[in-house]
Each structure stands twice: as structure tokens, then as C-alpha cells.
Write a protein that holds these residues in place. Structure first.
Motif, PDB file in Angstrom:
ATOM      1  N   MET A   1      40.307  52.979  33.952  1.00 35.20           N
ATOM      2  CA  MET A   1      39.138  52.248  34.430  1.00 35.20           C
ATOM      3  C   MET A   1      38.979  50.955  33.637  1.00 35.20           C
ATOM      4  O   MET A   1      39.350  50.881  32.476  1.00 35.20           O
ATOM      5  CB  MET A   1      37.884  53.092  34.265  1.00 35.20           C
ATOM      6  N   ILE A   2      38.381  49.992  34.287  1.00 37.82           N
ATOM      7  CA  ILE A   2      38.054  48.722  33.659  1.00 37.82           C
ATOM      8  C   ILE A   2      36.525  48.647  33.611  1.00 37.82           C
ATOM      9  O   ILE A   2      35.860  48.806  34.633  1.00 37.82           O
ATOM     10  CB  ILE A   2      38.622  47.541  34.464  1.00 37.82           C
ATOM     11  N   LYS A   3      36.003  48.428  32.430  1.00 40.18           N
ATOM     12  CA  LYS A   3      34.557  48.304  32.273  1.00 40.18           C
ATOM     13  C   LYS A   3      34.190  46.836  32.472  1.00 40.18           C
ATOM     14  O   LYS A   3      34.764  45.954  31.846  1.00 40.18           O
ATOM     15  CB  LYS A   3      34.123  48.770  30.887  1.00 40.18           C
ATOM     16  N   VAL A   4      33.230  46.598  33.354  1.00 41.64           N
ATOM     17  CA  VAL A   4      32.784  45.241  33.646  1.00 41.64           C
ATOM     18  C   VAL A   4      31.333  45.116  33.216  1.00 41.64           C
ATOM     19  O   VAL A   4      30.478  45.887  33.646  1.00 41.64           O
ATOM     20  CB  VAL A   4      32.945  44.915  35.144  1.00 41.64           C
ATOM     21  N   LEU A   5      31.056  44.135  32.367  1.00 37.37           N
ATOM     22  CA  LEU A   5      29.715  43.893  31.837  1.00 37.37           C
ATOM     23  C   LEU A   5      29.146  42.617  32.440  1.00 37.37           C
ATOM     24  O   LEU A   5      29.874  41.652  32.662  1.00 37.37           O
ATOM     25  CB  LEU A   5      29.763  43.759  30.318  1.00 37.37           C
ATOM     26  N   PHE A   6      27.843  42.615  32.651  1.00 29.33           N
ATOM     27  CA  PHE A   6      27.138  41.452  33.184  1.00 29.33           C
ATOM     28  C   PHE A   6      25.969  41.136  32.254  1.00 29.33           C
ATOM     29  O   PHE A   6      25.304  42.042  31.762  1.00 29.33           O
ATOM     30  CB  PHE A   6      26.610  41.737  34.586  1.00 29.33           C
ATOM     31  N   PHE A   7      25.713  39.844  32.060  1.00 27.81           N
ATOM     32  CA  PHE A   7      24.658  39.433  31.147  1.00 27.81           C
ATOM     33  C   PHE A   7      23.700  38.464  31.819  1.00 27.81           C
ATOM     34  O   PHE A   7      24.084  37.715  32.722  1.00 27.81           O
ATOM     35  CB  PHE A   7      25.265  38.773  29.902  1.00 27.81           C
ATOM     36  N   GLY A   8      22.455  38.469  31.346  1.00 26.55           N
ATOM     37  CA  GLY A   8      21.435  37.519  31.777  1.00 26.55           C
ATOM     38  C   GLY A   8      21.199  37.542  33.270  1.00 26.55           C
ATOM     39  O   GLY A   8      21.115  38.603  33.894  1.00 26.55           O
ATOM     40  N   PRO A   9      21.117  36.336  33.872  1.00 21.77           N
ATOM     41  CA  PRO A   9      20.807  36.259  35.295  1.00 21.77           C
ATOM     42  C   PRO A   9      21.896  36.863  36.192  1.00 21.77           C
ATOM     43  O   PRO A   9      21.605  37.266  37.314  1.00 21.77           O
ATOM     44  CB  PRO A   9      20.627  34.762  35.559  1.00 21.77           C
ATOM     45  N   VAL A  10      23.129  36.958  35.697  1.00 18.17           N
ATOM     46  CA  VAL A  10      24.178  37.608  36.485  1.00 18.17           C
ATOM     47  C   VAL A  10      23.828  39.084  36.646  1.00 18.17           C
ATOM     48  O   VAL A  10      23.862  39.638  37.747  1.00 18.17           O
ATOM     49  CB  VAL A  10      25.571  37.420  35.843  1.00 18.17           C
ATOM     50  N   ALA A  11      23.445  39.728  35.555  1.00 19.03           N
ATOM     51  CA  ALA A  11      23.044  41.142  35.596  1.00 19.03           C
ATOM     52  C   ALA A  11      21.820  41.326  36.488  1.00 19.03           C
ATOM     53  O   ALA A  11      21.738  42.294  37.250  1.00 19.03           O
ATOM     54  CB  ALA A  11      22.760  41.658  34.189  1.00 19.03           C
ATOM     55  N   GLU A  12      20.884  40.393  36.420  1.00 19.77           N
ATOM     56  CA  GLU A  12      19.678  40.484  37.251  1.00 19.77           C
ATOM     57  C   GLU A  12      20.028  40.429  38.734  1.00 19.77           C
ATOM     58  O   GLU A  12      19.485  41.193  39.533  1.00 19.77           O
ATOM     59  CB  GLU A  12      18.719  39.348  36.907  1.00 19.77           C
ATOM     60  N   ARG A  13      20.961  39.555  39.091  1.00 22.69           N
ATOM     61  CA  ARG A  13      21.333  39.424  40.506  1.00 22.69           C
ATOM     62  C   ARG A  13      22.144  40.616  40.993  1.00 22.69           C
ATOM     63  O   ARG A  13      22.108  40.941  42.176  1.00 22.69           O
ATOM     64  CB  ARG A  13      22.106  38.126  40.731  1.00 22.69           C
ATOM     65  N   ILE A  14      22.879  41.259  40.108  1.00 19.80           N
ATOM     66  CA  ILE A  14      23.650  42.441  40.484  1.00 19.80           C
ATOM     67  C   ILE A  14      22.762  43.683  40.476  1.00 19.80           C
ATOM     68  O   ILE A  14      22.984  44.622  41.226  1.00 19.80           O
ATOM     69  CB  ILE A  14      24.882  42.597  39.566  1.00 19.80           C
TER      70      ILE A  14
END
Length: 79
Positions: A1-14
């Protein structure tokens, strides 16, 4: 598996700060970005920085190993 992290407004939109992507032979950083951009176009329109295994990268053709960690971030500012 590949872990994908999102931060700030990217995380909010996802709507999440992380996801898992199935590793497959030959998968590249660009493949992960392209697949997620189809699912979350509103988030990837603001992605400006990409990280791989705790480092900043610009080469989207890099192959990914199983257990890689990828991060997508928007521009940020402080004050």
C-alpha cells in the motif's frame, strides 16, 4: 500500500487527511496524482507541493515502492 497524506486546504477539499492507494508494479508518483485528481479535482487544482517519504520532490516520474508515503500540499503562508 501507498500512504497518501493531505495537508491544509487540500485535506479540507478531500474531507480527509490521508488515504491508501494500492501499490502495483511500475506505479509512479504521477499515476497516484492522476488517479486521485480524477476523484478529487477540486483538491488537486490547488496542489503546489508534493512530498515523497518526508522529502520534497518535483520529478513526478519517480517509481513508488510498496509502503511509500506521498504528501500533497497547497501553498501556505504565515503571519
Amino acid at each position: 500500500m501507498i500512504k497518501v497524506l493531505f495537508f491544509g486546504p487540500v485535506a479540507e477539499r478531500i474531507g480527509n487527511s490521508s488515504l491508501q492507494v494500492e501499490h502495483r508494479p511500475g506505479i509512479r508518483l504521477q499515476d497516484v496524482r492522476d488517479e486521485l485528481a480524477v476523484q478529487y479535482p477540486q483538491a488537486f487544482e490547488i496542489v503546489c507541493f508534493v512530498g515523497l517519504n518526508n522529502g520534497h520532490v518535483r520529478d513526478m516520474t519517480l517509481p513508488l515502492a510498496d509502503n511509500s508515503e506521498v504528501a500533497f500540499m497547497a501553498r501556505f503562508s504565515g503571519g
